[in-house]
Scaffold this active site. Structure first.
Site, PDB file in Angstrom:
ATOM      1  N   LYS A  59       0.834  -1.206   0.000  1.00 47.64           N
ATOM      2  CA  LYS A  59       0.000   0.000   0.000  1.00 47.64           C
ATOM      3  C   LYS A  59       0.867   1.254   0.000  1.00 47.64           C
ATOM      4  O   LYS A  59       0.578   2.222  -0.709  1.00 47.64           O
ATOM      5  CB  LYS A  59      -0.929  -0.015   1.212  1.00 47.64           C
ATOM      6  CG  LYS A  59      -2.012  -1.081   1.145  1.00 47.64           C
ATOM      7  CD  LYS A  59      -2.836  -1.114   2.431  1.00 47.64           C
ATOM      8  CE  LYS A  59      -3.901  -2.199   2.371  1.00 47.64           C
ATOM      9  NZ  LYS A  59      -4.712  -2.262   3.612  1.00 47.64           N
ATOM     10  N   ALA A  78      -1.651   0.353   6.753  1.00 47.01           N
ATOM     11  CA  ALA A  78      -1.820  -0.828   7.611  1.00 47.01           C
ATOM     12  C   ALA A  78      -2.700  -1.860   6.924  1.00 47.01           C
ATOM     13  O   ALA A  78      -3.489  -1.540   6.032  1.00 47.01           O
ATOM     14  CB  ALA A  78      -2.428  -0.422   8.954  1.00 47.01           C
ATOM     15  N   ASP A  79      -2.557  -3.082   7.367  1.00 46.52           N
ATOM     16  CA  ASP A  79      -3.434  -4.157   6.909  1.00 46.52           C
ATOM     17  C   ASP A  79      -3.613  -5.145   8.055  1.00 46.52           C
ATOM     18  O   ASP A  79      -2.672  -5.407   8.811  1.00 46.52           O
ATOM     19  CB  ASP A  79      -2.853  -4.874   5.687  1.00 46.52           C
ATOM     20  CG  ASP A  79      -3.889  -5.759   5.016  1.00 46.52           C
ATOM     21  OD1 ASP A  79      -4.650  -5.235   4.181  1.00 46.52           O
ATOM     22  OD2 ASP A  79      -3.961  -6.958   5.337  1.00 46.52           O
ATOM     23  N   THR A  80      -4.814  -5.662   8.183  1.00 40.11           N
ATOM     24  CA  THR A  80      -5.145  -6.593   9.269  1.00 40.11           C
ATOM     25  C   THR A  80      -5.708  -7.883   8.694  1.00 40.11           C
ATOM     26  O   THR A  80      -6.538  -7.847   7.779  1.00 40.11           O
ATOM     27  CB  THR A  80      -6.181  -5.967  10.228  1.00 40.11           C
ATOM     28  OG1 THR A  80      -5.653  -4.748  10.764  1.00 40.11           O
ATOM     29  CG2 THR A  80      -6.512  -6.914  11.380  1.00 40.11           C
ATOM     30  N   GLY A 115      -0.235  -5.417  10.261  1.00 35.85           N
ATOM     31  CA  GLY A 115       1.049  -4.888   9.820  1.00 35.85           C
ATOM     32  C   GLY A 115       0.917  -3.400   9.575  1.00 35.85           C
ATOM     33  O   GLY A 115      -0.095  -2.946   9.037  1.00 35.85           O
TER      34      GLY A 115
END
Length: 199
Positions: A59, A78-80, A115
């Site tokens: 991203k 961010a990524d979950t 992250g």
């Protein structure tokens, strides 16, 4: 607090209202911008726990490649993901998949990993956070009620811990509650503090 960051234009590269709410809790001024469209794909065989950090980096790179990074920009991406039985539960495509995910999580413990990337010019700091969440048993009626009322199709694993389902079904959280919401703000605060002091 975080006065050293005032020289930066902080940008939250996310459309998530939950991440916006959580970052607002740090009392810093920032702008929320939608990310360029990217396919949230990752290499086959990549350890599931490493996927959110990989996607957070992707991203950030997408944002940079579109020429959206100024010299003063400090970008947060961010990524979950939700992980159960070694498999990733992403965002559901439809109600049927969402119901299937919730039945999988029902009565079990699963892992939530977020992250996060902090990017400035060509410097990127990245970290991840992991939490364990234990669900009580969910009846079909409870699953149907939640999906009908809350439509969690934009959430990894088909649930929001801060919503009705969190109140009635989550028995235990080991680790950061806010990580499960989508942003481990305690770690982010420390990283931003360190960044401001070292730059």
């Amino acid at each position: 607090m975080l006065d050293n960051l005032k020289k930066y234009k902080i940008v939250l590269g996310s459309q998530s209202p939950r991440r916006k709410e959580l970052l607002s809790g740090l009392d810093i001024r920032f702008e929320q911008k939608a990310m360029p469209d990217i396919a949230e794909d990752y290499p086959a065989g990549l350890d599931p726990e490493k996927v959110p950090l990989y996607l957070a980096r992707m991203k950030a790179e997408a944002y940079r490649s579109k020429g959206m990074m100024q010299d003063s920009t400090l970008l947060i991406t961010a990524d979950t993901v939700v992980i159960v039985d070694g498999a990733i539960l992403g965002k559901p495509q439809d109600r049927e998949e969402a119901a299937r995910m919730l039945r999988t999580l029902s009565g079990r413990t699963h892992q939530v990993v977020t992250g996060v990337c902090i990017s400035h010019r060509w410097e990127t700091r990245a970290f991840s956070c992991s939490s364990l969440v234990t669900f009580a048993h969910l009846s079909d009626e409870e699953i149907d009620y939640y999906l009908e009322r809350y439509r969690p199709y934009d959430k990894a694993g088909s649930y929001g811990i801060q919503e009705w389902i969190g109140y009635i079904a989550i028995q235990r959280v080991e680790g950061s509650f806010y990580n499960v919401m989508g942003l481990p703000v305690h770690l982010l605060y420390n990283e931003l503090k360190d960044f401001g002091e070292s730059n």
